[in-house]
Design an enzyme around this catalytic site. Structure first.
Site, PDB file in Angstrom:
ATOM      1  N   SER A 139      63.732  71.429  81.694  1.00 56.13           N
ATOM      2  CA  SER A 139      64.794  70.558  82.203  1.00 56.13           C
ATOM      3  C   SER A 139      64.609  70.301  83.682  1.00 56.13           C
ATOM      4  CB  SER A 139      66.146  71.214  81.963  1.00 56.13           C
ATOM      5  OG  SER A 139      66.266  72.300  82.866  1.00 56.13           O
ATOM      6  N   LYS A 140      65.231  69.221  84.113  1.00 53.87           N
ATOM      7  CA  LYS A 140      65.174  68.794  85.508  1.00 53.87           C
ATOM      8  C   LYS A 140      65.640  69.889  86.447  1.00 53.87           C
ATOM      9  CE  LYS A 140      66.352  64.058  85.526  1.00 53.87           C
ATOM     10  NZ  LYS A 140      67.332  63.067  85.783  1.00 53.87           N
TER      11      LYS A 140
END
Ligand code: GLU
Length: 502
Positions: free
Chosen positions: A261-262
């Protein structure tokens, strides 16, 4: 599949940037198609009007092209490269939808979103898996809604969607190339919307129709699409089409094994390009996220051609693959070590020109931007930099005067007599007939030995004065590349500024 030409596709939705997971899907499709002597196609799945992002399509295509994943068909009109666009194929989907309605495999549904929400809440409260409650399933298809009601609603122009009718008792089975046989129970399958109220098909519907019409033999995509398989397989069944083969790729994970994930780092391929990672390293790194050649194979550096030759879907694992940035950094270094110097110069010269346009430089500009000078810098530094741009930034002393001298290093290396020693050594450098690495080394040794000193007494201070920092390539080579004039100027300047400890 005897006799059938292999065809694969990458089918991104234009909702933003190309995710590293998307690049892996594209790459595996590309590698497999190339390896099998087949075709690799790009199809843009732009039927979700609400998620469409301006410029995203161009961005995706640009990044894929940058990665070298050139598709085999460019169906767009006008001669420019262009992929298949689902938004240009709406009539095709509408035709197939009519067929499903006629065959009793799909039905109109007029449920409002409030109704659907309410229904979902209720089912969740009852501990059931939320599913459409089939209120609009017509009597003729085993439901409770009279046909006349549906007709009335259609005539009134009320908005509707078209849903597929999942058979009541059927088990859906397929064999995934990576995961083996997988079975689903129809009781768990929802009556999926096929056509939305805006007249656009859903992903599931458009994608199955296109995968069939475009004659793809292998669908290679992320594991997140596995739960959609029963719906897709039922559609193949309804149309009497033979499904292609499927391979669902493992998830990409953060080092803590959560889904990539970011929040834990960059996920857009573009971010890595902007940081200076090269195409070869990124493609190589991405290829290894889920695939390996097998036990006992130590090779980690692969060119795109080698990947095409060695890749196989059977060697893609099921378990999630961890995205380790250290591995990417390591690969980048391997590529920098091997890259032809001319190619590196091509990249770094504009970076250097840019720096030179805004920073004072006491060296001769023509010399330091020449092939000869840059070649020497590259050869001296290629083992030490992590990125190409660091040939200019990390090795800035080859182009600009040091602006300061590493404080800790000065403290450690300067003794009471260091400046005195340097002052005595200056004339040696000034008059050295041959200002080369060997010449400087021999002169330095000949200078310290009679004094009973170690070479290090001079080596460290000289390095700090010439470069501003305490680490770098071989001192003698560095001085040779810098040239006598710059070296003498830097020593004098440093001696003026650095005070001897009391
Ligand atoms: N448009 C889907 C996506 O964005 C494609 C899924 C598939 O490959 O079937 O990932």
């Amino acid at each position: 599949m005897v006799g059938k030409r292999v065809r694969t596709r990458f089918a991104p939705s234009p909702t933003g940037y190309l995710h590293v997971g998307g690049l892996r899907t594209a790459l595996y499709n590309y590698l497999f198609a190339r390896k099998m002597g087949g075709d690799f196609i790009i199809r843009i799945e732009d039927t979700d009007q609400s998620r469409k992002v301006e410029g995203a399509q161009q961005n995706l295509l640009k990044t894929l092209e940058w990665a070298g994943l050139v598709p085999d068909e460019s169906p767009s009109k006008g001669g420019d490269f262009g992929p298949y666009l689902q938004s240009e194929r709406l009539e095709i989907y509408a035709g197939y939808c009519r067929q499903l309605l006629e065959d009793g495999n799909a039905y109109y549904c007029f449920a409002t979103s409030e109704e659907l929400d309410e229904n979902r809440q209720l089912q969740m409260k009852q501990g059931l898996q939320p599913k459409y409650n089939r209120k609009w399933l017509p009597e003729s298809m085993g439901g409770t809604m009279p046909e006349s009601e549906t007709k009335k609603m259609l005539e009134s122009g009320a908005p509707y969607v078209i849903r597929m009718k999942v058979p009541d008792y059927v088990s859906v089975w397929f064999e995934d190339i990576i995961r083996g046989p997988i079975e689903f129970d129809s009781a768990t399958i929802d009556d999926q919307v096929l056509m939305k109220s805006d007249g656009f098909p859903t992903y599931h519907f458009a994608s199955v129709i296109d995968d069939h019409l475009m004659e793809f033999t292998h669908i290679i995509r992320g594991e997140e699409w596995l739960p959609s398989m029963p719906k897709h397989l039922l559609l193949y069944e309804f149309f009497g089409w033979e499904p292609p083969k499927f391979a669902h790729l493992p998830l990409l994970l953060n080092p803590d094994r959560s889904k990539l994930s970011k929040r834990q780092g960059d996920v857009a391929v573009e971010d890595y390009i902007n940081k200076g990672y090269s195409r070869e390293a990124i493609v190589n790194f991405i290829a290894l996220l889920g695939w390996n050649e097998g036990e006992g194979c130590e090779q980690e550096v692969y060119s795109l051609d080698e990947l095409v030759e060695r890749f196989s879907l059977e060697r893609v694992g099921k378990a999630g693959s961890i995205f380790t940035i250290d591995k990417l950094n390591w690969l980048e270094k391997q590529y920098i070590k091997e890259r032809p110097v001319a190619k590196i110069i091509e990249t770094i010269r504009p970076i250097l020109e840019e720096e030179l346009s805004s920073k004072a430089c006491l060296l001769d500009r023509q010399t330091i931007t020449s092939d000869a000078y840059l070649t020497e810098v590259v050869e001296l530094m290629r083992e030490r930099v992590g990125f190409e741009h660091e040939f200019v930034t990390f090795s800035s002393y080859f182009f600009f005067e040091p602006e300061s001298w590493e404080e800790e290093a000065v403290k450690k290396r300067w003794k009471a007599d260091t400046n005195q020693l340097l002052a005595e050594f200056l004339p040696v450098l000034e008059t050295l007939p041959d200002f080369t690495a060997d010449g400087i080394e021999a002169a330095l040794k000949a200078f310290v030995e009679p004094k009973g000193l170690k070479a290090a007494e001079l080596i460290h201070p000289l390095r700090i004065l010439a470069s501003g920092v305490s680490f770098g390539p071989s001192l003698y080579h560095m001085l040779e590349v810098l040239g006598r004039e710059a070296v003498l100027r830097r020593i004098r300047k440093g001696m003026e500024c650095i005070s001897v400890p009391a």
